[in-house]
Design a protein around this motif. Structure first.
Motif, PDB file in Angstrom:
ATOM      1  N   GLY A 162       0.772  -1.227   0.000  1.00  0.00           N
ATOM      2  CA  GLY A 162       0.000   0.000   0.000  1.00  0.00           C
ATOM      3  C   GLY A 162       0.802   1.274   0.000  1.00  0.00           C
ATOM      4  N   ARG A 163       2.125   1.172  -0.080  1.00  0.00           N
ATOM      5  CA  ARG A 163       2.983   2.358  -0.097  1.00  0.00           C
ATOM      6  C   ARG A 163       3.895   2.335  -1.321  1.00  0.00           C
ATOM      7  N   PRO A 164       3.346   2.581  -2.498  1.00  0.00           N
ATOM      8  CA  PRO A 164       4.172   2.543  -3.713  1.00  0.00           C
ATOM      9  C   PRO A 164       5.296   3.564  -3.694  1.00  0.00           C
ATOM     10  N   ASP A 165       5.092   4.690  -3.009  1.00  0.00           N
ATOM     11  CA  ASP A 165       6.147   5.695  -2.941  1.00  0.00           C
ATOM     12  C   ASP A 165       7.365   5.182  -2.196  1.00  0.00           C
ATOM     13  N   ARG A 166       7.131   4.497  -1.058  1.00  0.00           N
ATOM     14  CA  ARG A 166       8.240   3.961  -0.268  1.00  0.00           C
ATOM     15  C   ARG A 166       8.863   2.748  -0.956  1.00  0.00           C
ATOM     16  N   ALA A 167       8.037   1.899  -1.549  1.00  0.00           N
ATOM     17  CA  ALA A 167       8.558   0.746  -2.284  1.00  0.00           C
ATOM     18  C   ALA A 167       9.475   1.207  -3.407  1.00  0.00           C
ATOM     19  N   ALA A 168       9.053   2.238  -4.131  1.00  0.00           N
ATOM     20  CA  ALA A 168       9.864   2.771  -5.228  1.00  0.00           C
ATOM     21  C   ALA A 168      11.171   3.357  -4.718  1.00  0.00           C
ATOM     22  N   GLU A 169      11.105   4.058  -3.596  1.00  0.00           N
ATOM     23  CA  GLU A 169      12.306   4.673  -3.023  1.00  0.00           C
ATOM     24  C   GLU A 169      13.336   3.613  -2.634  1.00  0.00           C
ATOM     25  N   TYR A 170      12.894   2.579  -1.948  1.00  0.00           N
ATOM     26  CA  TYR A 170      13.810   1.531  -1.512  1.00  0.00           C
ATOM     27  C   TYR A 170      14.356   0.742  -2.702  1.00  0.00           C
ATOM     28  N   ALA A 171      13.486   0.450  -3.680  1.00  0.00           N
ATOM     29  CA  ALA A 171      13.929  -0.301  -4.859  1.00  0.00           C
ATOM     30  C   ALA A 171      14.941   0.493  -5.656  1.00  0.00           C
ATOM     31  N   ARG A 172      14.711   1.788  -5.802  1.00  0.00           N
ATOM     32  CA  ARG A 172      15.642   2.642  -6.536  1.00  0.00           C
ATOM     33  C   ARG A 172      17.000   2.666  -5.834  1.00  0.00           C
ATOM     34  N   THR A 173      16.978   2.736  -4.514  1.00  0.00           N
ATOM     35  CA  THR A 173      18.225   2.725  -3.744  1.00  0.00           C
ATOM     36  C   THR A 173      18.980   1.421  -3.954  1.00  0.00           C
ATOM     37  N   ALA A 174      18.267   0.292  -3.859  1.00  0.00           N
ATOM     38  CA  ALA A 174      18.912  -1.014  -4.028  1.00  0.00           C
ATOM     39  C   ALA A 174      19.454  -1.180  -5.441  1.00  0.00           C
ATOM     40  N   ALA A 175      18.685  -0.756  -6.440  1.00  0.00           N
ATOM     41  CA  ALA A 175      19.089  -0.936  -7.835  1.00  0.00           C
ATOM     42  C   ALA A 175      20.258  -0.049  -8.217  1.00  0.00           C
ATOM     43  N   SER A 176      20.500   1.026  -7.459  1.00  0.00           N
ATOM     44  CA  SER A 176      21.585   1.943  -7.801  1.00  0.00           C
ATOM     45  C   SER A 176      22.965   1.321  -7.636  1.00  0.00           C
ATOM     46  N   VAL A 177      23.042   0.180  -6.968  1.00  0.00           N
ATOM     47  CA  VAL A 177      24.315  -0.537  -6.864  1.00  0.00           C
ATOM     48  C   VAL A 177      24.815  -0.926  -8.247  1.00  0.00           C
ATOM     49  N   SER A 178      23.888  -1.236  -9.154  1.00  0.00           N
ATOM     50  CA  SER A 178      24.278  -1.767 -10.464  1.00  0.00           C
ATOM     51  C   SER A 178      23.698  -1.018 -11.656  1.00  0.00           C
ATOM     52  N   HIS A 179      22.711  -0.150 -11.438  1.00  0.00           N
ATOM     53  CA  HIS A 179      22.008   0.455 -12.569  1.00  0.00           C
ATOM     54  C   HIS A 179      21.826   1.957 -12.396  1.00  0.00           C
ATOM     55  N   ASP A 180      21.374   2.575 -13.470  1.00  0.00           N
ATOM     56  CA  ASP A 180      21.156   4.020 -13.485  1.00  0.00           C
ATOM     57  C   ASP A 180      20.111   4.320 -14.561  1.00  0.00           C
ATOM     58  N   GLY A 181      19.674   5.567 -14.633  1.00  0.00           N
ATOM     59  CA  GLY A 181      18.756   5.993 -15.680  1.00  0.00           C
ATOM     60  C   GLY A 181      17.490   5.169 -15.718  1.00  0.00           C
ATOM     61  N   ASN A 182      17.147   4.641 -16.896  1.00  0.00           N
ATOM     62  CA  ASN A 182      15.944   3.820 -17.026  1.00  0.00           C
ATOM     63  C   ASN A 182      16.015   2.535 -16.202  1.00  0.00           C
ATOM     64  N   GLY A 183      17.221   2.114 -15.868  1.00  0.00           N
ATOM     65  CA  GLY A 183      17.363   0.970 -14.968  1.00  0.00           C
ATOM     66  C   GLY A 183      16.761   1.261 -13.604  1.00  0.00           C
ATOM     67  N   LEU A 184      16.966   2.474 -13.098  1.00  0.00           N
ATOM     68  CA  LEU A 184      16.387   2.877 -11.818  1.00  0.00           C
ATOM     69  C   LEU A 184      14.891   3.136 -11.954  1.00  0.00           C
ATOM     70  N   HIS A 185      14.476   3.691 -13.092  1.00  0.00           N
ATOM     71  CA  HIS A 185      13.047   3.914 -13.300  1.00  0.00           C
ATOM     72  C   HIS A 185      12.293   2.577 -13.304  1.00  0.00           C
ATOM     73  N   GLY A 186      12.895   1.551 -13.911  1.00  0.00           N
ATOM     74  CA  GLY A 186      12.260   0.233 -13.915  1.00  0.00           C
ATOM     75  C   GLY A 186      12.138  -0.340 -12.523  1.00  0.00           C
ATOM     76  N   ALA A 187      13.168  -0.150 -11.703  1.00  0.00           N
ATOM     77  CA  ALA A 187      13.117  -0.628 -10.327  1.00  0.00           C
ATOM     78  C   ALA A 187      11.985   0.040  -9.568  1.00  0.00           C
ATOM     79  N   ALA A 188      11.897   1.365  -9.686  1.00  0.00           N
ATOM     80  CA  ALA A 188      10.854   2.116  -8.986  1.00  0.00           C
ATOM     81  C   ALA A 188       9.468   1.726  -9.497  1.00  0.00           C
ATOM     82  N   PHE A 189       9.326   1.581 -10.802  1.00  0.00           N
ATOM     83  CA  PHE A 189       8.024   1.264 -11.395  1.00  0.00           C
ATOM     84  C   PHE A 189       7.506  -0.096 -10.933  1.00  0.00           C
ATOM     85  N   ILE A 190       8.320  -1.129 -11.092  1.00  0.00           N
ATOM     86  CA  ILE A 190       7.877  -2.481 -10.752  1.00  0.00           C
ATOM     87  C   ILE A 190       7.538  -2.589  -9.267  1.00  0.00           C
ATOM     88  N   SER A 191       8.386  -2.050  -8.398  1.00  0.00           N
ATOM     89  CA  SER A 191       8.127  -2.142  -6.961  1.00  0.00           C
ATOM     90  C   SER A 191       6.874  -1.374  -6.571  1.00  0.00           C
TER      91      SER A 191
END
Length: 716
Positions: A162-191
């Motif tokens: 029920g918190r897509p904003d927080r899910a996106a924030e955490y997913a974007r943070t985790a994905a930043s280890v390996s990705h950037d740009g649309n890679g981070l947008h995909g992480a935020a979107f899916i989560s």
């Protein structure tokens, strides 16, 4: 305009949605995996398989996949540091280094500059911190925008219901280890989509929630909107939409091995054309081609949460049997029970949202098992050796405690008809059909632990039913049985069995033999309810090196990192050209004694490991530099806790005993105390060996794990 929600209560209903999402992810991955290779394009899949309506391969056990490994292990970046702490890229990067075996398992090791994950891992190893390790500035835009940005993030959506904003924030943070740009947008979107699926009323609303977490003008948003617009104009044929994707958003327009944008289009296509059916959703994702296991896994999580357990057909759920195999550095953690793991996810969600745990939700203690069959349809990986005369299914009709149990149908058996009802606490190469990601295994059950269960028989044709608890040794393929018990009908019968000394072997099966005695003159027909299948207590076990074998490029039952093990003349030989480790045992061992012999053959730094959580977190006790013994704390770097003079020799066997109780660490050599220290950095973990370089040998290892309880730690 979409409104950010305050979150929802993690009730039992939402626990079931977490369960459905996690199962959905694994079902999608398993369904899409056979047609993942590039040769399986959209047209070839249609020509060979037509309309996919079931698993394409009948796996005995589905081996590890990077789409499972990432969501499970990278979440530990948060849980290891403490769920209440602010989540940072550095925390996520530490999980990468700690739980990955260098060059094997976890993700695709396709080469630096080719595999985004391989590139990011090498950056981290070289000291380039996250998020620089995954930035476009460091690796280039092509590498930064491959599909990995969105395929490792499902669990962030599951722990933020029920918190897509927080899910996106955490997913974007985790994905930043390996990705950037649309890679981070995909992480935020899916989560965000996963989190919104807990409470959304339509799949369109789920997609809207994802779009609200990414820039309106980014390429990722554009492909999402393009596919949705096409669906609204042509809702009847997903294949027509896929041809639209191939023409306008295909692989030929993007560089790299597996770009995120085309596959994002497939995810949206499947979610929309699935039209209210979980099964159809993952089937469409698999029929579209491109990265089929990734796409079917992502939409499987979203659709699983949205449609719930009742929407998943048994043809997909049954073969999973709650068994999930991962491929991280801990052989113990690689053996997952989905029904137990989702309780850990729910516990993390409760801590994040400040909610109370769902009423009646129980979790196993450290290093223990508890299969209570409370979640609808749960089986906890229980298996039957005879599926002709015996069948199983989840039941809500009777329970020893709670509301669920596992019903075993006994179909008109005579003497000679028998069935082993069991759980698998250890796997070997022969249990799998392929070499996917080379998983390693350490048992989840050990000698000295107590197995117990509750059985309630009801007979439709009168007769006798008996059980004998048992364990099967893995390497010697030997069955060891406990005492016979004749079951009393119409009541709960408790069975108990202390796992005996396996003489250095691993436990491959644990359960009970079900049969009717020889004097039975007619067929017995009825059913038995199984509940409270549990393994508790401390352990006392040994590892006989002479019976171990090399499987999945590793030596059982160890997980080898940056070193190699082999058996020579019945002894374990370990070789390394750089600092390496070999881990085994329970991930949750606290107070532990490890007894082993070590003969230093070449090099320095040959030590016993205790309380290891991974490649970067453990204690080591043993031979350091020439003329010293030491105790070290490894925590993303090595700190010598205590070093004392000791004139150890090459080619000389020494008996080492490492004792860890509370914050006290003591090393005995040949029966005499050599060095001791105190430290509280690592409260639990595996055992094993480590070395700086060179080689050593050992013939045996004995491990005594004392029983311990009362932790508030999240079990992930």
């Amino acid at each position: 305009m979409y409104e950010v929600k305050r979150g929802i209560s993690v009730t039992k209903d939402f626990l079931e949605k977490i369960y459905a999402g996690f199962l959905g992810m694994n079902i999608g991955i398993r369904l899409g995996a056979p047609v993942e290779p590039e040769a399986w394009d959209f047209d070839r899949i249609a020509k060979v398989y037509g309309e996919i309506a079931g698993y394409l391969k009948d796996y005995r056990n589905f081996a590890a996949d990077d789409d499972v490994n990432g969501p499970v292990y990278f979440l530990r970046g948060l849980t290891d540091a403490g769920v209440g702490k602010e989540f940072t890229p550095d925390m996520a990067g530490r999980a990468w280094l700690n739980y990955t075996r260098n060059g094997i398992g976890m993700f695709w090791w396709g080469g630096c500059g080719v595999s985004t994950e391989h590139t990011a891992y090498l950056n981290l190893k070289a000291g380039i911190p996250a998020p620089l390790s995954g930035s476009a500035k460091t690796n280039g835009t092509v590498a930064a925008e491959q599909i990995g940005g969105q395929i490792f993030v499902d669990t962030w959506g599951l722990i933020w219901p029920g918190r897509p904003d927080r899910a996106a924030e955490y997913a974007r943070t985790a994905a930043s280890v390996s990705h950037d740009g649309n890679g981070l947008h995909g992480a935020a979107f899916i989560s965000a989509c996963i989190a919104e699926a807990f409470c959304a009323r339509s799949m369109e609303a789920v997609i809207d929630a994802g779009l609200c977490q990414i820039p309106e003008d980014c390429e990722y948003a554009k492909v999402v909107l393009a596919v949705r617009d096409f669906y609204r104009r042509h809702p009847g044929d997903f294949r027509e939409c896929m041809r639209f994707l191939l023409k306008n958003w295909g692989y030929d327009r993007y560089e790299g091995v597996c770009h995120i944008i085309p596959n994002a289009g497939v995810c949206i296509l499947a979610l929309l054309y699935g039209q209210g059916d979980f099964n159809r959703t993952v089937e469409i994702a698999s029929m579209c081609g491109w990265d089929t296991d990734c796409n079917a896994g992502n939409v499987g999580t979203i659709a699983g949460v949205f449609y719930g357990l009742e929407g998943i057909k048994n043809r997909y759920r049954g073969p999973v049997n709650d068994v999930v195999i991962t491929s991280g550095i801990s052989g113990y953690l690689n053996i997952m029970d989905a029904a137990s793991y989702v309780k850990d996810l729910a516990a993390a969600a409760c801590l994040l949202t400040g909610e109370e745990m769902p009423e009646g939700m129980r979790r196993a203690g450290d290093g223990e098992l508890l299969f209570d069959f409370e979640l609808p349809g749960s089986t906890h990986g229980i298996r039957l050796s005879n599926q002709i005369r015996f069948m199983k299914r989840h039941s809500r009709e009777r329970a020893f405690s709670g509301q669920g149990s596992l019903e075993i149908i006994v179909d008109r058996i005579l003497p000679g008809d028998q069935c082993h009802v069991y759980y698998k606490p250890f796997y070997r190469r022969k249990d799998f059909d392929d070499e996917r990601y080379q998983p390693v295994f350490s048992p989840t059950v050990y000698s000295g632990q107590r197995f117990s269960a509750q059985l309630y028989p009801e007979l439709w044709i009168e007769g006798k039913l008996c059980v004998r608890p048992y364990v099967r040794a893995a390497m010697r393929d030997r069955y060891i049985y406990g005492e016979e018990l004749e079951l009393e009908a119409e009541r709960w019968n408790g069975i108990s069995f202390v796992v005996p000394d396996l003489e250095g072997d691993q436990a491959a099966e644990l359960g009970f033999l079900l049969y009717t005695p020889e004097e039975t003159s007619h067929r017995v027909f009825g059913h038995i309810y199984l509940d409270e299948f549990a393994v508790t207590g401390g352990a006392d076990y040994s590892i006989a090196m002479e019976i171990q074998e090399e499987e999945f490029r590793q030596l059982t039952p160890f997980s080898w990192n940056q070193c190699r093990g082999r058996i020579v003349d019945g002894r374990l030989g370990a070789e390394a050209s750089e600092p390496g480790q070999a881990f085994t045992g329970s991930y949750y061992a606290k107070d532990v004694t490890v007894r082993t012999d070590i003969t230093v053959l070449e090099g320095q730094g040959k030590e016993v490991v205790v309380r290891a959580r991974g490649a970067e977190q453990y204690y080591s006790l043993g031979f350091g530099r020439a003329g010293e013994v030491r105790i070290c704390c490894h925590d993303h770097g090595c700190r010598v806790l205590k070093s004392v003079p000791y004139d150890w020799k090459y080619d000389t066997p020494y008996e080492l005993e490492a004792v860890c109780r509370g914050e006290s660490l003591t090393l005995f050599i040949n029966g005499e105390e050599a060095v001791s220290a105190k430290d509280g950095t690592h409260p639990w973990g595996m055992v094993g060996y480590c070395q700086e370089a060179g080689s050593f040998s050992s013939s045996k290892m004995r491990v005594i794990v004392e029983e311990s309880r009362g932790t508030e730690r999240i079990h992930l």
